[in-house]
Design a protein around this motif. Structure first.
Motif, short mmCIF file in Angstrom:
data_model
loop_
_atom_site.label_atom_id
_atom_site.label_comp_id
_atom_site.label_asym_id
_atom_site.label_seq_id
_atom_site.Cartn_x
_atom_site.Cartn_y
_atom_site.Cartn_z
N PRO A 206 0.81 -1.06 -0.10
CA PRO A 206 0.03 -0.08 0.00
C PRO A 206 0.74 1.12 -0.08
O PRO A 206 0.39 2.42 -0.36
CB PRO A 206 -0.95 -0.10 1.48
N LEU A 207 1.90 1.17 0.54
CA LEU A 207 2.76 2.43 0.61
C LEU A 207 3.48 2.85 -1.01
O LEU A 207 3.39 3.95 -1.15
CB LEU A 207 4.00 2.45 1.57
N LEU A 208 3.65 1.80 -1.36
CA LEU A 208 4.19 1.90 -2.84
C LEU A 208 3.18 2.49 -3.85
O LEU A 208 3.21 3.20 -4.75
CB LEU A 208 4.92 0.74 -3.53
N ALA A 209 1.94 1.83 -3.45
CA ALA A 209 0.84 2.17 -4.27
C ALA A 209 0.13 3.77 -4.01
O ALA A 209 -0.01 4.38 -4.99
CB ALA A 209 -0.50 1.29 -3.96
N ASP A 210 0.46 3.96 -2.87
CA ASP A 210 0.08 5.34 -2.57
C ASP A 210 0.99 6.30 -2.98
O ASP A 210 0.49 7.37 -3.40
CB ASP A 210 0.07 5.48 -0.74
N ALA A 211 2.20 6.15 -3.01
CA ALA A 211 3.35 6.93 -3.73
C ALA A 211 3.10 6.94 -5.29
O ALA A 211 3.06 8.23 -5.94
CB ALA A 211 4.66 6.42 -3.37
N ALA A 212 2.65 6.12 -5.81
CA ALA A 212 2.39 6.01 -7.36
C ALA A 212 1.19 6.71 -7.40
O ALA A 212 1.12 7.31 -8.78
CB ALA A 212 2.23 4.41 -7.77
N ALA A 213 0.16 6.76 -6.66
CA ALA A 213 -1.07 7.47 -6.97
C ALA A 213 -0.89 8.93 -6.70
O ALA A 213 -1.59 9.92 -7.62
CB ALA A 213 -2.06 7.01 -5.86
N GLN A 214 0.13 9.52 -6.01
CA GLN A 214 0.31 10.77 -5.67
C GLN A 214 1.29 11.38 -6.37
O GLN A 214 1.16 12.77 -6.83
CB GLN A 214 0.81 11.00 -4.43
N ALA A 215 1.90 10.48 -7.24
CA ALA A 215 3.14 11.06 -8.13
C ALA A 215 2.44 12.14 -9.54
O ALA A 215 3.24 13.09 -9.19
CB ALA A 215 3.62 10.03 -8.77
N PRO A 216 1.24 11.91 -9.72
CA PRO A 216 1.11 12.94 -11.00
C PRO A 216 0.80 14.38 -10.36
O PRO A 216 1.15 15.42 -10.85
CB PRO A 216 -0.29 12.22 -11.52
N ASP A 217 0.20 14.34 -9.33
CA ASP A 217 -0.37 15.49 -8.52
C ASP A 217 0.91 16.14 -8.03
O ASP A 217 0.99 17.31 -8.19
CB ASP A 217 -1.15 15.23 -7.36
#
Length: 982
Positions: A206-217
């Motif tokens: 989940p930590l990696l997924a959270d980072a990937a999700a926030q990357a574009p913003d």
């Protein structure tokens, strides 16, 4: 595995001066255990409050600041190595000042960097949610570590803090004590790496997924970053031309604005931020690959970015990234003068964003009406809408742009072509298609609806072709919007004479058939449309093609006709009107009667058409000398078609009036209201003839001949309706009503009635107007007349005619046509022997056998005896005669045993009477009234109702006569009646 070089080489292996930092902190804690407690609480507040879950955001911000400081593109790499989450970045490496800031609370090393994101030096605390042993390593392998376990060991040597640590169940400030480390360098191409051994229970997925999700913003909000790689996935930020940027698979249009805080705004900031006088904001609008804007919907869960996500919810179509002061937890905006200055500047910047998109897409950027999502949202919406209202950005229908609050929008679907034609400050309909009316209201645009459009167009002076284009542009909307036709009823129409009038319903559309007739005709209110402007929409709105029949129904023309005689007498030339009207009537099969049309009579004086007669009209010699009718001027009669003149009302014959749906006696016919009021129910169809009341009394034979010769007028005379009613009431033949006469063919009435003096008139017409074809009494007047004729000694009717006359009188009373009280009883009557005698000794015969004992000169008979007696005021014979059968030895004989009786019954169609009668060789009765004596009779009933007869057939006649007045126990008579009625 990291090592602690400071333990082996206390001087050269600690490039960040961590030993001195630790010493200072431990000394402070030893001196004041409360300080230890404060530091532990502060770090815990950060971890549980504003920085909870923000570990990647804070590390990305630090990476952006490092890249900015180094002046290079910032790149971030997030990977999982064994049980460590590692985040590497490019840019300025970790230095002693940075370590000092990390080991301090709310003392950032970036306060002099006006472009940095960090403000308070506390963001790194967010990593404690992931790891209790974080390390930071720069490119040469040197770094620092923070450790909960090492800090606990150090605190254990301090009595006061150690006791506090026990009370806190091991919770302590991890980031206050730093130790130097030497490790493998960050990955090639990166300058610094944060290494986070995962705390117990931390799941790397989940930590990696959270980072990937926030990357574009983060790439959008932190322009110093150009790349974020999480695991094997890389997201890049690519700056393109015209302010566009692509982040990952999404494009954004960016508009940036910068400025400097004024003294009031700067002085309102935190002390360490007061040196930062510059502010910046960016509006970011999502776009499709082809550049088409894709505005954010109001419910997109959008927030203010400062420059990373805050908790200030927004409802605007674009994202705002702005350097506004935040609360220490970086979640909420501080309400300061600096904040207000930046938010106020966001309005004009938003207008720049609107200008940057294609004109057709600009209206989509207007905030949708609704409740603000937050206080910040309310302030931004107010600033944005104010800028949009006053800005010149709305595409105009005629080209160029309009200031929104001065613009108007045409509320008609598909009105692009129409708006381009109009000389109004109208927004291009294509630019606001699909935009809710509430949005346009927010901008201050004024709605122009169909009704107002019609009002606005009324004063327009344009060629007919332009008007036709307007109508063509409006028509498609009529089929789409229910009720639109009603709203357009006042739409202006240009006229052939150059005027413009409101409302197509008052306008005539020119047609070739009537163009010449209308040329030069000046009739007030007669509106003929400009031929170049004619369009089908006008007919849908009530305009009428100038066909002859339609023109004749136009109120303006009819009003001109009504006043034409007055106009002519006032000296106005009404000849053009007369020519036009007669020309129109000549083109129609059944136009309206225009009897008020002014036409010249034989003396040249103006007169109504319906008060003139054609010079050679068949009706002319039939008119009464005092008939209010003149003769039409001969030249006019020769110039115009006879049918048109008659249609206008000029007399030629008796004009036929037909109304298939009559509502009342409103046909301007003599006594029609009297006839109508006398009906039991209104007629389904009305047929009348005009000018019957103008016929001279002596001319009726010729008039009837004329009526009978015409198929339509003949049908009206023969039908049971107004015409026949009127003729019966008004026709005079030889100065007498028609009922005074008989048909020449009714020879059986010759003794009572003379033939009608109407040569050339056939029997059907004479019968229809009331000339007698048979004896009939319809009313008390007719009863008087017939009684007078019967009592006239100069007449010689035979007994059969007399009996038939009395039967007609009795039937009239029995049927209710004559009330005996309305008829004076005669003083003289005609009796059975056809003589006329006084009524003193006369009776009404009500039983045929009584005639044998009464003088024929004293008896009247015919029809129902009772009603005839009432009419003539005479007694019945049965009430007058008193007689009994003389005793005699007759013999009983059955009715059925007598052949003559059986044959007679068969011939008459009645059953043979049951029972028997008393047959006498000679039958006599003893008479007591009217005289005394013995009389021989052929048949007579006795007191018991039994018949005595010397002639059985006479007895049968008497028995059958009892059908009218049955004797007691006369069941056979009732049977005879029933059989005859069936």
């Amino acid at each position: 595995m990291s090592t602690d070089p400071a333990a082996a080489d206390p001087v050269g292996a600690d490039p960040f001066g961590t030993r001195a930092l630790r010493g200072a902190v431990l000394d402070a804690w030893a001196a004041s255990p409360t300080r230890f407690r404060e530091d532990a609480n502060a770090e815990e507040d950060l971890l549980l409050g504003g920085y909870a879950g923000a570990w990647f955001v804070e590390l990305a911000q630090n990476a952006a600041d490092a890249a900015r400081t180094a002046g290079i593109p910032g790149r971030v790499l997030v990977r999982l190595v064994a049980d460590e989450l590692r985040v590497a970045n490019t840019g300025a490496p970790l230095d002693a000042a940075g370590v000092t800031a990390l080991a301090s609370l709310r003392a950032s090393a970036k306060r002099d960097d006006t472009g940095s994101v960090g403000r308070f030096g506390v963001g790194f605390a967010a990593v404690l949610a992931v790891s209790h042993e974080p390390r930071i390593v720069r490119g040469d392998g040197h770094g620092v570590r923070f450790s909960a376990s090492a800090t606990a060991s150090a605190v254990g040597t301090l009595p006061g803090p150690a006791a506090e640590l026990t009370r806190r169940a091991g919770q302590l400030p991890v980031l206050r004590l730093a130790w130097p480390v030497v490790e493998e360098p960050p990955p090639a191409g990166y300058d610094t790496e944060v290494r986070l051994p995962l705390a117990s229970g931390a799941d790397p997925g989940p930590l990696l997924a959270d980072a990937a999700a926030q990357a574009p913003d983060l790439l959008l909000g932190l322009p110093d970053l150009v790349e974020v790689t999480v695991g094997d996935a890389t997201v890049r930020r690519d700056d393109e031309a015209d302010g566009r940027v692509r982040v990952g698979g999404r494009s954004w249009l960016l508009v940036r604005s910068t400025g400097t805080f004024d003294d009031d705004a700067a002085g309102d900031q935190a002390v360490e931020q007061r040196g930062r006088r510059e502010w910046a904001l960016t509006w970011a609008l999502p776009s499709a690959a082809d550049g088409t804007p894709e505005p954010l919907p109001p419910d997109a869960d959008e927030v203010l970015h400062a420059p990373t996500r805050s908790d200030e919810r927004l409802s605007l179509p674009a994202r705002l990234i702005a350097t506004v002061p935040l609360e220490p937890d970086r979640r909420r905006v501080r309400d300061t003068a600096a904040t207000r200055q930046v938010l106020a500047a966001a309005g004009p910047a938003y207008l720049d964003l609107v200008h940057a998109v294609a004109p057709a897409a600009r209206a989509g950027l207007v905030p949708a009406p609704g409740f603000p999502r937050s206080t910040t949202d309310a302030a931004l919406r107010e600033a944005v809408l104010a800028a949009l209202r006053d800005g010149q950005w709305l595409p105009a229908a005629a080209g160029g742009t309009l200031v929104a609050r001065r613009a108007q929008w045409l509320d008609l679907p598909g009105s692009g072509a129409l708006a381009a034609l109009l000389d109004l400050p109208l927004v291009d309909p294509d630019a606001v298609r699909g935009v809710p009316a509430g949005v346009l209201d927010e901008l201050g645009l004024r709605r122009v609806g169909p009704a107002e459009l019609a009002d606005r167009l009324l004063g327009t002076e344009r060629p007919g072709e332009w008007w036709r284009s307007v109508y063509a542009a409006i028509e498609p909307a009529v089929d789409l919007v229910p009720g639109l036709l009603d709203e357009l009823r006042a739409l202006p129409v240009p006229l052939a004479d150059g005027r413009v009038v409101a409302g197509p319903a008052t306008v005539l559309l020119p047609v070739a058939e009537t163009a010449e007739l209308l040329a030069g005709l000046d009739v007030p209110g007669l509106h003929l449309a400009d031929p170049a402007a004619v369009h089908p929409l006008l007919e849908r709105l009530g305009a009428v093609a100038a066909e002859p029949a339609s023109l004749l129904e136009v109120p303006a023309l009819r009003e001109a006709v009504e006043r034409s005689v007055d106009d002519a007498e006032a000296g106005l030339d009404t000849a053009p009107l007369a020519a036009a009207v007669l020309g129109l009537l000549a083109l129609t099969d059944a136009g309206p009667r225009l009897g008020a049309l002014a036409l010249p009579d034989e003396h040249g004086d103006p007169a109504r058409a319906d008060e003139l007669v054609l010079p050679d009209a068949a009706i002319r010699p039939l008119l009464a000398p005092d008939a209010p009718v003149g003769v039409l001027d001969a030249d006019v009669a020769a110039r115009f078609p006879r049918a048109a003149l008659v249609a206008a009302g000029v007399l030629d014959g008796f004009g036929l009036v037909v109304d298939d749906e009559p509502l009342g006696p409103d046909h301007d016919l003599h006594d029609a209201d009297v006839w109508w009021d006398g009906l039991d129910a209104p007629p389904v169809r009305f047929v009348g003839l005009r000018d019957l009341d103008l016929v001279d009394d002596d001319a009726w034979p010729a008039a009837l001949a004329l009526l009978g010769a015409d198929r339509e007028s003949r049908a009206a005379v023969l039908a049971d309706g107004y015409v026949r009613w009127w003729l019966r009431a008004n026709v005079l033949l030889g100065g007498r009503p028609p009922g005074h006469w008989r048909l020449a063919t009714a020879s059986d009435l010759a003794a009572l009635y003379a033939p009608a003096p109407a040569p050339g008139v056939d029997d059907a017409v004479l019968r229809a107007v009331g000339v007698r074809a048979a004896l009939a009494v319809d009313d008390p007047e007719a009863a008087h007349d017939l009684l007078d004729r019967l009592a006239d000694p100069s007449r010689a009717p035979d007994p059969a005619t007399v009996l038939a006359a009395y039967e007609a009188l009795a039937d009239a009373v029995a049927d209710g046509r004559v009330d005996p009280a309305a008829v004076d009883p005669p003083q003289r009557v005609r009796v059975l022997d056809a003589s006329v005698v006084p009524v003193d000794d006369v009776v009404v015969l009500d039983a045929p056998w009584l005639a044998a004992v009464l003088p024929a000169a004293e008896v009247v008979a015919g029809g129902g005896p009772a009603v005839l007696a009432e009419l003539l005021d005479l007694p019945l014979a049965s009430d007058y005669v008193d007689a009994t059968v003389e005793p005699d030895a007759g013999r009983l004989v059955a009715w059925s045993a007598m052949p003559d009786v059986v044959v007679a019954c068969h011939t008459l169609g009645v059953p043979v009477p049951p029972g028997d009668l008393v047959l006498h060789d000679e039958l006599a009765v003893v008479l007591r009234r009217p005289d005394l004596g013995r009389r021989t009779v052929a048949a007579w009933p006795d007191g018991a109702g039994r018949w005595h007869a010397s002639d059985p057939l006479r007895a049968l006649v008497g028995l059958l006569a009892t059908e009218r007045a049955p004797l007691p126990h006369d069941g056979w008579t009732a049977g005879v009646r029933a059989r005859k009625n069936s």
